[in-house]
Write an enzyme that holds these catalytic residues in place. Structure first.
Site, PDB file in Angstrom:
ATOM      1  N   TYR A 187       0.837  -1.201   0.000  1.00 37.91           N
ATOM      2  CA  TYR A 187       0.000   0.000   0.000  1.00 37.91           C
ATOM      3  C   TYR A 187       0.876   1.256   0.000  1.00 37.91           C
ATOM      4  O   TYR A 187       0.694   2.152  -0.842  1.00 37.91           O
ATOM      5  CB  TYR A 187      -0.916  -0.018   1.232  1.00 37.91           C
ATOM      6  CG  TYR A 187      -1.861   1.170   1.306  1.00 37.91           C
ATOM      7  CD1 TYR A 187      -3.055   1.191   0.579  1.00 37.91           C
ATOM      8  CD2 TYR A 187      -1.563   2.277   2.104  1.00 37.91           C
ATOM      9  CE1 TYR A 187      -3.916   2.275   0.643  1.00 37.91           C
ATOM     10  CE2 TYR A 187      -2.417   3.366   2.171  1.00 37.91           C
ATOM     11  CZ  TYR A 187      -3.592   3.358   1.439  1.00 37.91           C
ATOM     12  OH  TYR A 187      -4.448   4.430   1.508  1.00 37.91           O
TER      13      TYR A 187
ATOM     14  N   LYS B 156       1.066   3.975  -3.054  1.00 36.82           N
ATOM     15  CA  LYS B 156       0.592   5.356  -2.893  1.00 36.82           C
ATOM     16  C   LYS B 156       1.724   6.360  -3.148  1.00 36.82           C
ATOM     17  O   LYS B 156       1.472   7.451  -3.662  1.00 36.82           O
ATOM     18  CB  LYS B 156      -0.024   5.552  -1.497  1.00 36.82           C
ATOM     19  CG  LYS B 156      -1.364   4.815  -1.316  1.00 36.82           C
ATOM     20  CD  LYS B 156      -2.436   5.342  -2.266  1.00 36.82           C
ATOM     21  CE  LYS B 156      -3.804   4.727  -1.991  1.00 36.82           C
ATOM     22  NZ  LYS B 156      -4.858   5.250  -2.887  1.00 36.82           N
TER      23      LYS B 156
END
Ligand SMILES: C[S@@+](CC[C@H](N)C(=O)[O-])C[C@H]1O[C@@H](n2cnc3c(N)ncnc32)[C@H](O)[C@@H]1O
Length: 481
Positions: free
Chosen positions: A387, A391
């Site tokens: 993640y 991002k």
């Protein structure tokens, strides 16, 4: 007495009292319908002007005040000036019974004295309703305008401004008729306002107009004549939001719609997208739902084609869909990595590219990607390598596209929320971490989805035209600790 249902709301209580009086005095019939119409008119005016602060000069039973208060937002306020203390005693208990009564603040005494008090306190109003002693209308009006008590775009309503047409009778000696004639003439010669032809027996609407030019630049008169809040409106714009079936995406869809855009609500879960569309319709927002998996290129192209075939253009693209899985880095499977990157980075890129192609042809577009505070810091103690890195990739994607497309009218920015209070973080594994996170957040709370809404509207609007490739971090200060 006629038997009628027990009145429910305070306005009904007043109508009920007057209706009962009607049985005693039939002439009240006209008065009741007139009162009702007056109340409805005032309420409609508040809705139309979206006033938040109202000043009523001359309250009487409080019927007008309560009708207007019903249309005010929850944090709205109406100051009612009334000469007679007994009228406050009559109206206050009725206000206290109404959920809207708390918005009303009755000030008894001569209205002129109350106006002076309010002016000294720097009070300003969006709407002023003058409905008291006619010979003082001109003094109230002058005082309000001279002391800047009417906000820019504010409106003044004047009741009985024709005074049963006596203002038109040349021979009249009626003091009220004469006072209103002088008042009407004064207002029509006042360059600070525009006046509308009186309605009923005279309900004049006076609108404050922008002042004559002192400085002729965009700061003074607004860019293309629009002041800052208007420049953030999105009327006539077409937007889409991915992952809009819930959480941040749903809040973005509502915010863009509230600001005036038509919204395509895109989600993997079509039923959820449809529910959000229904919500938007209830608010008068034009919306369509699109079921799409943005990790699939065919779905992305179908989404863009559907919007263009429905509305012909795409002005605003919010690439918000994302997923998060937790695992220690040494245990992170390639499957988890690929799945996360396929949605968060590859999917966002495909959406940017497909929407960007339309926007570049148009010579205009605003792309807003949802990145994360995890692009800056390593949130802990949960482990989420895929993640965080995906991002961080969204931020670099945003910076690159933002600079590459800027000279062709397409701005690309991203929003990096901190930890948002969405259903996602209430999972069994994450719930125990909330206390730990809170101690890391200077703001002392998690973000609500509503904390992010102004940012998406700003980035979608012309007001942010000079911003591109930017990562707008909204995390209650967490990345600074
Ligand atoms: C026509 S009624 C107001 C009706 C009210 N606006 C409504 O819509 O329900 C006029 C009110 O103005 C009040 N009034 C008259 N002179 C006043 C003054 N100098 N200061 C404050 N109130 C005054 C009267 O007592 C009366 O209650």
């Amino acid at each position: 007495m006629t038997s009628s249902p027990v009145p429910d709301t305070p306005v009904e209580v007043i109508v009920d009292l007057l209706t009962k009086a009607q049985d005693i005095a039939s002439y009240c019939d006209n008065m009741i319908s007139d009162l009702f119409l007056a109340g409805q008119t005032l309420k409609m005016l508040i809705h139309m002007s979206q006033a938040k602060r109202v000043l009523e000069i001359g309250m009487f039973t409080g019927y007008g005040a309560l009708s207007m208060a019903e249309a005010l937002p929850e944090d709205g306020c109406l100051v009612a000036c009334e000469l007679e203390p007994y009228l406050k005693e009559f109206a206050q208990p009725i206000f206290d019974k109404s959920p809207h009564g708390k918005k009303i603040n009755v000030k008894t005494g001569n209205a002129m004295e109350t106006l002076k008090e309010l002016a000294t306190a720097g009070e300003q109003f969006d709407m002023v309703f003058i409905d008291a002693d006619k010979n003082n209308y001109i003094n109230y009006y002058k005082f309000i305008m001279d002391n800047n008590m009417l906000r820019l775009r504010g409106v003044i309503c004047i009741d009985n401004s024709l005074f049963k047409a006596r203002v038109y009778l040349n021979e009249t000696t009626d003091s009220n008729g004469l006072a209103l004639r002088e008042f009407n003439q004064f207002v029509s010669n006042d360059p600070r306002v525009e006046q509308v032809i009186p309605l009923r027996d005279g309900l004049t609407l006076i609108r404050r107009v922008p002042p004559c030019k002192i400085t002729d630049d965009e700061v003074f008169r607004g860019v293309t004549g629009r002041f800052i809040l208007d420049r953030m409106r999105l009327d006539g714009k077409v937007a889409y939001v991915t992952g809009a079936g819930q959480g941040i995406g749903r809040a973005f869809a509502h915010a863009l719609g509230e600001a005036g855009a038509k919204v395509a609500v895109v989600d993997l879960d079509g039923a959820k997208a449809e529910t959000v569309v229904e919500e938007l319709f209830l608010k008068g927002i034009n919306a369509i739902s699109i079921t799409a998996d943005i990790s699939k290129s065919d779905d992305v192209q179908r989404m863009i084609d559907a919007i263009v075939s429905k509305w012909g253009v795409i002005h605003i693209g919010c690439n918000n869909a994302g997923i998060n899985m937790n695992s220690a880095s040494e245990d992170t499977s390639l499957e988890e990595w690929d799945k996360t990157f396929n949605v968060n980075l590859r999917g966002t890129f495909m959406c940017c590219q497909a929407a960007g192609r339309v926007m570049l042809k148009q010579g205009y577009g605003k792309i807003i990607n949802t990145a994360s505070m995890a692009s800056l810091i390593v949130p802990h103690p949960q482990k989420q390598l895929s993640y965080n890195t995906s991002k961080a990739g969204v931020v670099k994607l945003t910076q690159t596209l933002g600079t590459e497309w800027a000279d062709r009218g397409v701005r690309v920015n991203c929003i990096s929320p901190g930890i948002v209070d969405t259903p996602l973080i209430h999972s069994e594994s994450l719930r125990p971490l909330v206390q730990r996170w809170l101690s890391d957040i200077p703001a002392g709370r998690l973000a609500q989805v509503t904390d992010l809404q102004a940012a998406v509207v700003y980035l979608a609007s012309d007001a942010s035209d000079y911003m591109t490739g930017h990562n707008l971090v909204i995390e209650g200060g967490q990345s600074l600790w």
